[in-house]
Design an enzyme around this catalytic site. Sequence first.
Site, PDB file in Angstrom:
ATOM      1  N   CYS A 188       9.864  23.945 -12.846  1.00 17.71           N
ATOM      2  CA  CYS A 188       8.796  22.946 -12.922  1.00 17.71           C
ATOM      3  C   CYS A 188       7.774  23.369 -13.977  1.00 17.71           C
ATOM      4  CB  CYS A 188       8.123  22.778 -11.554  1.00 17.71           C
ATOM      5  SG  CYS A 188       6.920  21.432 -11.530  1.00 17.71           S
ATOM      6  N   THR A 440      -0.727   6.389   8.080  1.00 18.85           N
ATOM      7  CA  THR A 440      -0.110   5.055   8.137  1.00 18.85           C
ATOM      8  C   THR A 440      -1.159   3.992   7.853  1.00 18.85           C
ATOM      9  OG1 THR A 440       1.170   3.518   9.499  1.00 18.85           O
ATOM     10  CG2 THR A 440      -0.511   4.811  10.635  1.00 18.85           C
ATOM     11  N   TYR A 441      -0.696   2.908   7.266  1.00 16.22           N
ATOM     12  CA  TYR A 441      -1.549   1.731   7.045  1.00 16.22           C
ATOM     13  C   TYR A 441      -0.975   0.556   7.834  1.00 16.22           C
ATOM     14  CZ  TYR A 441      -2.861   4.812   3.224  1.00 16.22           C
ATOM     15  OH  TYR A 441      -3.257   5.913   2.484  1.00 16.22           O
ATOM     16  N   ASN A 442       0.020   0.874   8.691  1.00 12.18           N
ATOM     17  CA  ASN A 442       0.701  -0.140   9.510  1.00 12.18           C
ATOM     18  C   ASN A 442       1.283  -1.268   8.667  1.00 12.18           C
ATOM     19  OD1 ASN A 442       0.133   1.050  12.141  1.00 12.18           O
ATOM     20  ND2 ASN A 442      -1.997   0.540  11.703  1.00 12.18           N
ATOM     21  N   THR A 443       1.835  -0.871   7.511  1.00 12.29           N
ATOM     22  CA  THR A 443       2.477  -1.857   6.636  1.00 12.29           C
ATOM     23  C   THR A 443       3.869  -1.365   6.237  1.00 12.29           C
ATOM     24  OG1 THR A 443       1.571  -0.845   4.631  1.00 12.29           O
ATOM     25  CG2 THR A 443       0.254  -2.590   5.661  1.00 12.29           C
ATOM     26  N   THR A 452       4.980   2.332  12.105  1.00 16.41           N
ATOM     27  CA  THR A 452       5.969   3.055  11.287  1.00 16.41           C
ATOM     28  C   THR A 452       6.248   4.466  11.812  1.00 16.41           C
ATOM     29  OG1 THR A 452       4.241   3.894   9.799  1.00 16.41           O
ATOM     30  CG2 THR A 452       5.269   1.792   9.214  1.00 16.41           C
ATOM     31  N   GLU A 517       3.844   3.424  -1.215  1.00 22.34           N
ATOM     32  CA  GLU A 517       4.660   3.798  -0.058  1.00 22.34           C
ATOM     33  C   GLU A 517       5.679   4.878  -0.428  1.00 22.34           C
ATOM     34  OE1 GLU A 517       4.851  -0.168   2.691  1.00 22.34           O
ATOM     35  OE2 GLU A 517       5.630  -0.399   0.655  1.00 22.34           O
TER      36      GLU A 517
END
Length: 546
Positions: A188, A440-443, A452, A517
């Site tokens: 890297c 989480t953004y619950n999407t 999720t 995401e």
Amino acid sequence: MDVRDAAGRWDALGSRDSSSRHAVMDLIHQEVMKRIETMGPIPDPQSSSPPALDDSLSSDLSALLAHVLMLSKRCPYEDIRKKCMCLLQKVQDVGVRIPRPVGNGPSRFIPEKEILQVSKLDERIQSIFEDAFAVLGRLDNISLVMGFHPQYLESFLKTQHYLLQMDGPLSLHCRHYMGIMAAARHQCTYLVNLHVNDFLQVGGDPKWLNGLEEAPQKLQALGELNKILAHRPWLLTKEHIERLLKAEEHSWSLAELIHVVVLLTLYHSLASFTFGCGINPDIHTDGGHTFRPPSLSGYCVCDIANGNGTLEDMFGNQQVSELSGEVEVLMEKMKQLQECHDEEEASQEEMATRFEREKTESMLVVTSEDEECVPSRDVSRHFEDPSYGYKDFYRRGEHVPTLRVQDYSWEDHGFSLVNRLYPDFGQLLDEKFQIAYNLTYNTMATHQGVDTSMLRRAIWNYIHCMFGIRYDDYDYGEINQLLDRSFKVYIKTMVRTPEKITKRMYDSFWRQFQHSEKVHVNLLLMEARMQAELLYALRAITRYMT
């Protein structure tokens, strides 16, 4: 004024007081113009050949201009960005060629406008960027990409600051040398170059950078620990630890060793994130800018080869319509699995069988490992035994042994050991793990109000499964239901041989999901990998202590 020597004088650019920032910008402006005057008459700017200048003067000026370019693009304060752009224009007006960025933003995989838009719309992330810039004097591309998730970024920066800059068992230059050794194991160059600069900044001996054999014997002794942790951490034993702690005048203390282990595991996993997000070199570093003029067409064939422009960018993604049901199918599977949970639970024997099956199958997921990736001398000099890497043990009649979490876990064992030997750091590390796991953004893509947790747990546990780590209360049959083959290939490559990640692999999983995401997925992979490596290292230390 060498950029590195002048770092202290540039610190005030990170001040929230605009008058302090402007005073430093005036000094920078004077320094740049003074350098140009020292070089003597400037040839005709229309000349096709660059002026013949004193090499040392030209090199110093180039470094200064590259730094100014970085500030014009990355400084979180608009007033400084504008002043730096004006300075570059003035330099160009007097006939000196100025640098321009190479590539399209912080990532080869994610459009620049999506990454930079985050701080414009979110006051919290703007504040985090300002804090980071004040401490480091830069805003690196990793932080910019992590900016999609401000809660995580804040924890990550706090952890890094504590590890690299606060009081601790290791000297400052040794900490950066650990970063170099760890990142080099995965070739890297982005992280290697970052820590080479920081190593020199804090007074590290340049001779160490010629190769691991030039470093002190005490550091050379870490070569084996570094390679085992990076590629086969389950092979680490208390004997490895004993050799490091009882090496007479080259011995490490337990506190030092905990610091070493945390740094090595952090930068192995951060190398995974760097490759997984296609992080480009920072603007002011080698590979991040060029003094050559742009191609006449404004679009170079080499941009396509470097992944900066793709056929998808130009013609649109014609496959999206074909995959329009991908998210809905995944959501339906999650719903069905939840209903099965509510109805019945598998026996412990069946759960154990499913784990062993998934662990074996994870060994058979085919990646591009057969293509040998030979590290360049530039990188390989920082570690020993370049041929040592991850191997699919199952194919050779061997297997990864199982570590049951109930026998040794981060929560019940590792956390307290780190906190005891490196006070307060266990808490910071635990917070970082928890944020990544619970974030989480619950999407899911365009769907709102989605739980999720099942999907996040499947990803985390699949990575730990590849390392032989088993959770007795988890049904590993869920993994095959929720993670498709292309996603498994991506996960395995990212965790095992991240240097082989390509844009095609990044694009091929979860094609309907947002880039934010996918970055979230990469954070999960990074933290799960770090915790897995850390568990084996801490278990070996615990066994030595008992």
